[in-house]
Scaffold this active site. Structure first.
Site, PDB file in Angstrom:
ATOM      1  N   LYS A  68      66.580  32.099  15.624  1.00 21.63           N
ATOM      2  CA  LYS A  68      67.090  32.460  16.959  1.00 21.63           C
ATOM      3  C   LYS A  68      66.763  33.915  17.279  1.00 21.63           C
ATOM      4  O   LYS A  68      66.343  34.240  18.388  1.00 21.63           O
ATOM      5  CB  LYS A  68      68.601  32.214  17.021  1.00 21.63           C
ATOM      6  CG  LYS A  68      68.946  30.739  17.026  1.00 21.63           C
ATOM      7  CD  LYS A  68      70.431  30.462  16.918  1.00 21.63           C
ATOM      8  CE  LYS A  68      70.664  28.960  16.774  1.00 21.63           C
ATOM      9  NZ  LYS A  68      72.054  28.550  16.790  1.00 21.63           N
ATOM     10  N   GLN A 112      77.376  31.087  14.955  1.00 20.55           N
ATOM     11  CA  GLN A 112      76.702  29.999  14.244  1.00 20.55           C
ATOM     12  C   GLN A 112      77.736  29.096  13.550  1.00 20.55           C
ATOM     13  O   GLN A 112      78.666  29.576  12.896  1.00 20.55           O
ATOM     14  CB  GLN A 112      75.719  30.593  13.215  1.00 20.55           C
ATOM     15  CG  GLN A 112      74.833  29.591  12.538  1.00 20.55           C
ATOM     16  CD  GLN A 112      73.885  28.863  13.500  1.00 20.55           C
ATOM     17  OE1 GLN A 112      73.479  29.408  14.514  1.00 20.55           O
ATOM     18  NE2 GLN A 112      73.553  27.630  13.194  1.00 20.55           N
ATOM     19  N   ASP A 135      76.065  28.546  24.009  1.00 22.34           N
ATOM     20  CA  ASP A 135      76.053  27.292  23.251  1.00 22.34           C
ATOM     21  C   ASP A 135      76.595  26.149  24.114  1.00 22.34           C
ATOM     22  O   ASP A 135      76.432  24.974  23.754  1.00 22.34           O
ATOM     23  CB  ASP A 135      76.950  27.428  22.008  1.00 22.34           C
ATOM     24  CG  ASP A 135      76.155  27.603  20.728  1.00 22.34           C
ATOM     25  OD1 ASP A 135      75.025  27.107  20.662  1.00 22.34           O
ATOM     26  OD2 ASP A 135      76.690  28.239  19.801  1.00 22.34           O
TER      27      ASP A 135
END
Ligand SMILES: Nc1nc2c(c(=O)[nH]1)N[C@@H](CN(C=O)c1ccc(C(=O)N[C@@H](CCC(=O)O)C(=O)O)cc1)CN2
Length: 299
Positions: A68, A112, A135
């Site tokens: 990422k 994460q 997200d």
């Protein structure tokens, strides 16, 4: 049942399915994002900024976070990394998120998953400003998706939809079966397919007869997290198969949730693992960060 094709001399040959190339589709999306960032810089608009938070040392999570951060750098985003020890307490993580919520250089916040057990995923997700929730996991963003008025969309489900679109597969009127009911993939991808006009069935661990459900499916989304669980013989001939599973076997090989070799003989099109949905998850994260940046700027 195998799909068969008669060749020029009248012999029947097995017809392999088309491979849906997520790497190529993701590369195109990333190039378009890089172009948009360059244009923003030229007109003096702000550079999208993404904060990536990792708690602990899960090896797979470290790989994904690394990808990422690299992807951000490649498209010209600002990226800030926070690597916290495994024993971080929830209050400290929430305090960091609050700081990032207030930071004008940061337009997207990503924590994460999975998180260590002392930290509640819901508490963390709900702490993120929904406008920075790249997200798409915050109840506000999931609610908007359920109400057919999406804002920031969960990356993996969004990636699945963009793959279908890239290959001209229109879910309108199709029967779609989603295998797996997780908050990050199964449920939101079902909402995406519903919004796109499919008739959607969600199967899960209590589903009585999975092969019978799959036999009806024009589109299958596999997100169970069990290596090669879905057999090629369970699929309807001509189905489109999107395999979200990424499972590492003891041999080190990566496989999906679908038995690929068998599925290739039945499905019309299928995503490989690796190189299918995974690269789209990261490309859609970049897309969400760009959109979050534009929306925050407009406020
Ligand atoms: N906060 C989040 N955590 C997690 C998410 C998420 O979307 N947000 N999803 C997964 C992991 N994930 C992203 O974080 C992810 C998984 C896999 C890939 C990927 O590109 N996979 C490659 C193979 C990589 C390898 O060799 O291991 C592929 O499929 O080609 C990207 C992102 C859980 N956590």
């Amino acid at each position: 049942m195998s799909r068969r094709l008669a060749n020029r001399v009248g012999e029947e040959t097995l017809l392999d399915s088309q491979i849906i190339d997520g790497k190529a589709v993701a590369a195109r999306l990333r190039a378009s994002i890089a172009q948009q960032v360059a244009e923003r810089v030229e007109r003096g608009a702000s550079v999208p900024g993404l904060a990536v938070v990792l708690v602990g040392e899960d090896p797979a999570s470290r790989v994904y976070v690394g990808s990422k951060v690299r992807a951000c750098e490649e498209v010209g985003f600002l990226s800030r990394n926070f690597s916290l020890p495994k024993n971080t307490d929830q209050a400290s993580l929430l305090a960091l998120i609050e700081q990032l919520n207030q930071d004008p250089e940061i337009h997207g916040i990503l924590v994460q998953l999975p998180l260590p057990e002392q930290i509640s995923v819901n508490a963390v997700v709900e702490k993120i400003d929904p406008r920075k929730d790249v997200d798409g996991f915050h109840p506000y963003n999931l609610g908007r998706l359920a109400a057919k008025s999406p804002t920031l969309r969960p990356c993996t489900p969004y990636g699945c939809m963009r793959l279908l679109q890239a290959y001209g597969i229109d879910p309108t009127g199709k029967k779609a079966v989603v295998v797996g009911a997780s908050n990050i993939v199964g449920r939101p991808v079902a909402l995406e397919l519903l919004m796109a006009g499919a008739t959607v069935t969600i199967c899960h661990s209590k589903t009585q007869n999975l092969p019978a459900e799959l036999a009806q499916a024009d589109i299958v989304i596999a997100a169970v997290g069990i290596p090669e669980f879905i057999q090629g013989t369970w699929l309807k001939s001509g189905a489109v198969v999107i395999d979200v599973g990424i499972n590492r076997l003891p041999s080190g090989a990566l496989v999906g949730d679908v038995e690929f070799a068998g599925a290739r003989q039945t499905a019309a099109a299928i995503t490989p693992v690796p190189g299918g949905v995974g690269p789209m998850t990261i490309a859609c994260l970049l897309q969400n960060t760009l959109e979050a940046c534009a929306a925050l700027e407009a406020v």
